[in-house]
Enzyme design. Structure first.
Site, short mmCIF file in Angstrom:
data_model
loop_
_atom_site.label_atom_id
_atom_site.label_comp_id
_atom_site.label_asym_id
_atom_site.label_seq_id
_atom_site.Cartn_x
_atom_site.Cartn_y
_atom_site.Cartn_z
N GLY A 70 0.81 -1.22 0.00
CA GLY A 70 0.00 0.00 0.00
C GLY A 70 0.84 1.26 0.00
N TYR A 134 9.67 10.00 -3.16
CA TYR A 134 9.20 8.61 -3.10
C TYR A 134 10.33 7.68 -2.60
CZ TYR A 134 8.11 4.01 -5.10
OH TYR A 134 7.92 2.67 -5.30
N ARG A 172 16.28 -0.15 -19.37
CA ARG A 172 16.53 -0.06 -17.92
C ARG A 172 15.90 -1.23 -17.19
NH1 ARG A 172 13.22 2.42 -14.27
NH2 ARG A 172 14.19 2.52 -12.22
C1 15L Z 1 8.94 1.77 -8.56
O1 15L Z 1 9.32 1.77 -7.40
C2 15L Z 1 7.56 2.13 -8.89
O2 15L Z 1 6.63 1.72 -7.91
C3 15L Z 1 7.12 1.60 -10.24
O3 15L Z 1 5.96 2.30 -10.62
C4 15L Z 1 8.21 1.77 -11.30
O4 15L Z 1 8.44 3.13 -11.54
C5 15L Z 1 9.49 1.11 -10.80
O5 15L Z 1 9.86 1.59 -9.54
C6 15L Z 1 10.65 1.32 -11.79
O6 15L Z 1 11.68 1.86 -11.39
O7 15L Z 1 10.52 0.90 -12.92
#
Ligand code: 15L
Length: 272
Positions: A70, A134, A172
């Site tokens: 979550g 984030y 990537r």
């Molecule tokens: C993450 O942590 C994200 O939740 C996901 O949406 C993607 O952005 C992923 O990383 C990523 O780096 O591809």
């Protein structure tokens, strides 16, 4: 371990994991702010907003293990990240402690360490280099997990998840792809391995281009089966259509690093 709560059940990862975890944990309880679409008759759902302690405490009643997906899953404003990923994560661990939950899996992210160059391999014991608010919230969650493990005896596993999906979607992601089936294996180690206190593993499949030294996960019994390289042609074809960016292309965290970037990149590159 049967009564397992999975938060974020309506999100991207949660949607994949609903169908894969149910056969493993018969008492699986799904939770999210909103009801997932197509909820099956055999699925149990408890609505809970992570920012409301009473709701998440109710969801934790009688639960033995939690898989915490979550929260906010991409970069957001400080207020969004603060509510969902900082306060929400604290509420979740507090509710787990009060309910006597034995194990918690915390969905951390590659973005907790996104500012390492793609040319550098990193182990789990690396200094955090979050690439976004984030990413900072994921470092916070890892710290919170370690504190609840050592202070309150909850077995906690932080999974620095790369990119979960049925296949890697660009260059990537060839390095950080995680198949849903391999995520089940990591979750099972975190929920079921005896004597676990606090562990960190990279949530990636067996990718030939991986930037991560995941030998600690191997030592804990992780044997991934997905191989990013099996999807190389499609991923590189998708990559060819993307706009290139020097900051994104240099760092592991990609576009999360480039967003809002204001440093002098040539200087930073030379010091990385
Ligand atoms: C993450 O942590 C994200 O939740 C996901 O949406 C993607 O952005 C992923 O990383 C990523 O780096 O591809």
């Amino acid at each position: 371990m049967q009564r397992v709560l999975m938060t974020g059940a309506a999100g991207g990862i949660g949607t994949h994991m609903r169908r894969l975890l149910k056969p493993v944990y018969s008492g699986l309880v799904l939770s999210d702010m909103k009801r997932p679409e197509n909820l099956g008759a055999d699925e149990t759902f408890v609505q809970a907003d992570l920012t409301k302690p009473a709701e998440i405490e109710a969801a934790c009643k009688g639960i033995e293990g939690i898989v915490h997906f979550g929260g906010y899953s991409v970069e957001g404003t400080w207020e969004q990240i603060l509510q969902a990923n900082i306060i929400g994560c604290y509420n979740l661990f507090e509710a787990a402690r009060k309910a006597g939950v034995k194990r918690v899996i915390f969905a951390s992210s590659n973005h907790a360490v996104g500012f390492y160059p793609r040319s550098t391999g990193i182990p789990t014991e690396v200094i955090p280099r979050p690439d976004s608010r984030y990413g900072v919230s994921k470092v916070f969650g890892e710290g919170l997990g370690a504190m609840y493990a050592y202070k309150h005896g909850i077995g906690v596993t932080s999974l620095r998840i790369g990119n979960l999906g049925t296949e890697p979607i660009d260059e990537r992601r060839l390095s950080i792809w995680l198949s849903p089936e391999d995520l089940v294996k990591l979750i099972r180690i975190g929920l079921e391995k005896p004597d676990l206190v606090y562990e960190v593993m990279y949530g990636v499949s067996d990718n030939a281009r991986s930037w991560y030294d995941n030998s600690h996960a191997t030592a804990l019994g992780y044997r991934p089966e997905g191989k990013g390289e099996d999807y190389k042609e499609a991923a590189m074809a998708a990559q060819a259509k993307l706009t290139r960016d020097p900051v994104s292309d240099f760092y592991q965290g990609g576009t999360f690093c480039a967003a809002e970037y204001s440093a002098d990149f040539p200087t930073m590159k030379s010091r990385s």
